[in-house]
Design a protein around this motif. Structure first.
Motif, PDB file in Angstrom:
ATOM      1  N   LYS A 116       5.205 -22.811  13.462  1.00 56.84           N
ATOM      2  CA  LYS A 116       4.633 -21.736  13.171  1.00 56.84           C
ATOM      3  C   LYS A 116       5.167 -20.336  14.102  1.00 56.84           C
ATOM      4  O   LYS A 116       6.611 -20.925  14.727  1.00 56.84           O
ATOM      5  CB  LYS A 116       2.835 -21.324  14.106  1.00 56.84           C
ATOM      6  N   LEU A 117       5.081 -18.976  14.445  1.00 54.68           N
ATOM      7  CA  LEU A 117       5.681 -17.994  14.541  1.00 54.68           C
ATOM      8  C   LEU A 117       5.610 -17.874  16.042  1.00 54.68           C
ATOM      9  O   LEU A 117       4.402 -17.929  16.322  1.00 54.68           O
ATOM     10  CB  LEU A 117       5.664 -16.762  13.441  1.00 54.68           C
ATOM     11  N   THR A 118       6.579 -17.189  16.589  1.00 53.31           N
ATOM     12  CA  THR A 118       6.606 -17.220  18.116  1.00 53.31           C
ATOM     13  C   THR A 118       6.472 -15.552  18.196  1.00 53.31           C
ATOM     14  O   THR A 118       6.188 -14.947  16.962  1.00 53.31           O
ATOM     15  CB  THR A 118       7.818 -17.476  18.234  1.00 53.31           C
ATOM     16  N   PRO A 126       1.178 -16.648  16.602  1.00 53.57           N
ATOM     17  CA  PRO A 126       1.682 -17.321  17.058  1.00 53.57           C
ATOM     18  C   PRO A 126       0.355 -18.492  18.246  1.00 53.57           C
ATOM     19  O   PRO A 126       0.554 -19.450  19.262  1.00 53.57           O
ATOM     20  CB  PRO A 126       2.241 -16.277  18.680  1.00 53.57           C
ATOM     21  N   ALA A 127      -1.152 -17.305  18.261  1.00 52.80           N
ATOM     22  CA  ALA A 127      -2.540 -18.135  18.654  1.00 52.80           C
ATOM     23  C   ALA A 127      -2.713 -19.389  17.974  1.00 52.80           C
ATOM     24  O   ALA A 127      -3.767 -19.641  18.559  1.00 52.80           O
ATOM     25  CB  ALA A 127      -3.067 -17.136  19.029  1.00 52.80           C
ATOM     26  N   GLY A 128      -2.597 -19.227  16.682  1.00 55.20           N
ATOM     27  CA  GLY A 128      -2.886 -20.500  16.032  1.00 55.20           C
ATOM     28  C   GLY A 128      -2.584 -21.483  15.849  1.00 55.20           C
ATOM     29  O   GLY A 128      -1.734 -21.931  17.242  1.00 55.20           O
ATOM     30  N   GLY A 129      -2.392 -22.268  14.937  1.00 58.57           N
ATOM     31  CA  GLY A 129      -2.292 -23.812  14.939  1.00 58.57           C
ATOM     32  C   GLY A 129      -1.035 -23.957  14.500  1.00 58.57           C
ATOM     33  O   GLY A 129      -0.582 -23.008  13.508  1.00 58.57           O
ATOM     34  N   LEU A 153      10.808 -16.955   5.165  1.00 53.79           N
ATOM     35  CA  LEU A 153      10.538 -17.644   5.766  1.00 53.79           C
ATOM     36  C   LEU A 153       9.201 -16.704   6.804  1.00 53.79           C
ATOM     37  O   LEU A 153       8.695 -17.431   6.651  1.00 53.79           O
ATOM     38  CB  LEU A 153      11.147 -18.257   6.966  1.00 53.79           C
ATOM     39  N   LEU A 154       9.644 -15.748   7.332  1.00 56.75           N
ATOM     40  CA  LEU A 154       8.981 -15.120   8.628  1.00 56.75           C
ATOM     41  C   LEU A 154       7.466 -14.891   7.516  1.00 56.75           C
ATOM     42  O   LEU A 154       6.344 -15.137   8.202  1.00 56.75           O
ATOM     43  CB  LEU A 154       9.954 -14.139   9.539  1.00 56.75           C
ATOM     44  N   TRP A 155       7.583 -14.018   5.791  1.00 59.82           N
ATOM     45  CA  TRP A 155       7.167 -13.245   5.668  1.00 59.82           C
ATOM     46  C   TRP A 155       6.231 -14.753   4.881  1.00 59.82           C
ATOM     47  O   TRP A 155       4.703 -14.352   5.318  1.00 59.82           O
ATOM     48  CB  TRP A 155       7.750 -12.684   4.867  1.00 59.82           C
ATOM     49  N   ALA A 156       6.638 -15.695   4.690  1.00 64.03           N
ATOM     50  CA  ALA A 156       6.385 -17.037   4.210  1.00 64.03           C
ATOM     51  C   ALA A 156       4.766 -17.144   5.020  1.00 64.03           C
ATOM     52  O   ALA A 156       3.795 -17.752   4.743  1.00 64.03           O
ATOM     53  CB  ALA A 156       6.558 -17.928   3.181  1.00 64.03           C
ATOM     54  N   MET A 157       5.314 -18.400   6.223  1.00 68.23           N
ATOM     55  CA  MET A 157       4.597 -18.085   7.249  1.00 68.23           C
ATOM     56  C   MET A 157       3.636 -17.230   8.132  1.00 68.23           C
ATOM     57  O   MET A 157       2.319 -17.150   8.561  1.00 68.23           O
ATOM     58  CB  MET A 157       5.755 -18.403   8.537  1.00 68.23           C
TER      59      MET A 157
END
Length: 756
Positions: free
Chosen positions: A135-137, A68-71, A57-61
């Motif tokens: 989105k990621l943290t 984190p700074a994106g949308g 999941l993290l790799w795909a994201m």
């Protein structure tokens, strides 16, 4: 022909069939399934604390650039990429894993930032993935930091079309910080979340002890030294940890144990001297709505007599209001009743079963978990340093070529204009490498400015210095550990304080095992306990008279009855020599048939209840088996906490316990099936907690029929024809225990029983 091919023969579809024993074939396939479940599904990796689905999941994201700074992007897009490229499983399970990473009440440090309905602490589910976004943290970014710099190995995905990381670089101590739960085949894992700042402090302490400035002072760190920084788990929902220091040390030392976690509460004063209790934090993974339902059900069943009402006044902050029935009760007493009977107190298990770097499942203690994480960070540092050093060397090679151009600019221009094969000519003339020659030919004319030459020299000097520093780092182990310490210190500063990093779970002294009597929590009312010959048990309201009419199933009758109160505990003695304890308020109520006693206690089909009594401290009972052996037991020794009971009189089939009578008096009368009566002093029978006992009466034929304890001065009594007879002249039957006895007095019941 090899032996394993002798069983091959043509199949009906043109293939070949291999005959093999069913047990061997099943064992081989089940083992393959078990290993797949352990390695690829259920157990986290000790290095990054992730299971494959979370890592994918993290790799795909990251591949979707959900920084984190994106949308945000729709969760359906993320789940689609994961199951399409990396994780060939159902979309529901992948979305559930994504949701859990985003729930701030489930994950101590969420790895996913969600937008939309991601569920709540009441237990409500998240909205469908087509409605939610993610989105990621920053924490997830720390886990992925350096993955583009050859920090870890990659492998082909299930279809061979993509590449996925085997493990993440993990600059964040995710395994302990967020914890993990999983059930594999034959093993499981349960790791509660911890405070990241405390974990970083413990890791720095471990580095200080095991990698000091003077290598001769190095030694293994102890768990007790690390627990000065990690006092225990830190749950996202807060609560109060009530566990002794010895228990915590043992759990972290062995990797197995548990922690008692209680809700956080406070007394809130009201007008006119009244008060109420407000619960502001509940234990980890306890659904608030289900908790309130559980308390309401116990109030309905009259098992919480001290509690008058419960209200849920929660918003995004937990606020459960508990009203006492009377203001005179102590708040601590009321809460103790709730802690004992409800999920306001929970036990969080610890089983740090993880996959090590060689993919081997192992149960590790706190020190070993941190050691594996630090070793992984060193591997990442070395790989990133080598990757960066190789990039610097490639760039320096190109820069050397550029500088040759500026030193021989006219000759280079001539070669490029006049030579048919300028690349080979440049290589031959200036002794360039193929890469340098290619870079020179691809230069733009504007790069030939004097200013550009100065910039190239500055870059060359900077990269040379950085390269030397990297080489020194690779050549020095102490330097590497100093760098890792600096990185961990930066992680502690970033994630160890503020609203995210401050400790949420409070520490408290372990409560006393038995603060108050449990009977205080049960509404006291009189009952009559009734057990039928066929083993049907029930409790009837009130104390029924001895001659009261009782109804049973056809062919059934009364075995025993006794008067009790709902706050009592009742001990049953069974023919297998075991004692069982049942709370009176848990017995089936009503005037029906009740329920089989085997549903209340763990009694075998071949065993039956012999006697029952109300538990009181200080009582003594004489236990006797059919073979004529027995001893005196205290009521405290017959009290059993488990449903399976406690072994008291040890008997071996076909022998069985036949009597349990009050040991009040100074003499014992025993009579056997052979109608031989023996009277002997009670003091000859020892008091024991468990065992086969001593010989009470010996028999040539048959076994013990009945036994009784009485006062010699009052005489021996028995019931015959509804009347009680007493015999005081017992000299002819008096002897020592273990004797055979003589024929009983005239008029003794033919049933050979003192009760008629």
């Amino acid at each position: 022909m090899p032996d394993d091919l002798k069983t091959l023969h043509p199949g009906p579809d043109g293939g070949r069939i291999h005959d093999a024993p069913l047990a061997a074939a099943l064992s081989e396939r089940y083992l393959a399934y078990a290993m797949s479940t352990i390695v690829s599904r259920s157990l986290p990796d000790v290095r990054d604390g992730l299971k494959p689905v979370h890592r994918r999941l993290l790799w795909a994201m990251q591949q979707l650039k959900l920084d984190p700074a994106g949308g945000f992007k729709k969760c359906a897009r993320v789940v689609g990429d994961v199951i399409g490229k990396y994780h060939p499983h159902g979309d529901a399970s992948v979305y559930e894993a994504l949701v859990r990473l985003a729930q701030d009440f489930a994950a101590r440090y969420p790895l996913v930032e969600g937008q939309g309905n991601f569920g709540n602490i009441d237990g409500d589910n998240a909205a469908a993935m087509r409605y939610t976004e993610a989105k990621l943290t920053e924490v997830a970014k720390a886990l992925l930091e350096g993955i583009e710099d050859d920090a870890t190995d990659f492998r082909a995905t299930y279809d061979g079309e993509e590449q996925e990381p085997i493990v993440l670089p993990a600059a964040f101590p995710n395994l302990l910080a967020n914890g993990a739960n999983g059930i594999a085949v034959g093993m499981a894992t349960s790791i509660p979340p911890h405070n990241a700042g405390e974990l970083c402090s413990a890791a720095l302490e471990l580095l200080r002890i095991e990698h000091p400035a003077n290598a001769r002072d190095a030694r293994p760190a102890t768990t007790a030294e690390l627990l000065r920084h990690v006092p225990g788990p830190d749950f996202p929902t807060g609560g109060v940890l009530v566990e002794s220091a010895e228990s915590i040390l043992s759990a972290y030392e062995t990797g197995r144990g548990g922690f008692r976690l209680r809700a956080k509460w406070e007394r809130e004063s009201l007008k006119n001297g009244t008060w109420q209790i407000v619960v502001t934090e509940i234990p980890y993974q306890v659904g608030k709505s289900r908790l309130i339902e559980q308390i309401a059900e116990l109030m309905e069943a009259k098992k919480l007599p001290l509690l008058a009402d419960i209200r849920d006044e929660s918003t995004d902050v937990v606020r459960m209001v508990l009203e006492p029935r009377v203001r005179t009760v102590e708040p601590a007493v009321l809460m103790e009743s709730l802690f004992r009977l409800t999920a306001l107190e929970s036990r969080i298990p610890l089983n740090m079963n993880v996959l090590t770097a060689d993919r081997t499942p192992r149960v590790l203690g706190l020190r070993d978990v941190l050691r594996h994480w630090l070793d992984h960070r060193e591997v990442v540092l070395v790989r990133r340093s080598k990757h960066r050093l190789a990039a610097i060397q490639r760039r320096l090679e190109v820069l050397d070529g550029y500088l040759i151009v500026f030193l021989n600019l006219d000759e280079v221009i001539r070669i490029v204009r006049e030579e048919d094969h300028p690349k080979e000519a440049l290589i031959r003339t200036f002794e360039l490498t193929d890469i340098q020659a290619e870079a020179i030919l691809n230069m733009r004319l504007r790069a030939l400015r004097k200013l550009e030459e100065m910039e190239l020299r500055r870059e060359h000097k900077k990269l040379t210095t950085e390269g030397k520093a990297l080489q020194r780092l690779l050549d020095s182990e102490p330097a590497r550990w100093r760098r890792i310490g600096e990185e961990i210190e930066a992680t502690r500063e970033k994630f160890g304080s503020g609203s995210l990093g401050d400790r949420r779970t409070l520490q408290s002294e372990a409560p006393v095992a038995a603060l108050i009597d449990e009977s205080a929590f049960v509404e006291r009312e009189p009952i009559t306990v009734i057990l039928s010959e066929k083993g049907w048990l029930r409790a009837v309201k009130g104390h029924l008279a001895a001659d009261a009419e009782l109804r049973f199933k056809e062919g059934d009758s009364l075995r025993l009855s006794l008067h009790a109160e709902t706050s009592d505990r009742i001990c049953f003695l069974a023919s297998n020599g075991r004692s069982y304890t049942v709370k009176a308020d848990s017995l089936p109520r009503g005037r029906g048939d009740g329920q089989p006693v085997r549903l209340t206690i763990d009694l075998g089909n071949e065993d039956e209840v012999v006697a029952a009594f109300l538990y009181r401290e200080g009582l003594r009972f004489l236990l006797a088996s059919g073979s004529g052996r027995g001893f005196i037991a205290r009521s405290e020794d017959l009290l059993a906490e488990k449903r399976t009971g406690k072994q008291a009189l040890v008997v071996e089939a076909p022998d069985r316990l036949v009597a349990c009578v009050d040991a009040v008096g100074d003499s014992v009368a025993a009579i056997g099936e052979n109608r031989k009566l023996l009277v002997f002093p009670l003091e000859q029978v020892p008091q024991m907690t468990r065992g086969r006992g001593v010989s009470l009466q010996s028999f040539k034929d048959g076994q013990l029929s009945d036994i009784k304890v009485f006062n010699r001065a009052e005489g021996l009594t028995w019931v015959l024809g509804g009347r009680t007879r007493t015999e005081t002249a017992l000299a002819g039957w008096r002897g020592n225990r273990g004797g055979a006895g003589k024929m009983p007095p005239n008029g003794f019941p033919k049933s050979n029983r003192f009760s008629g």
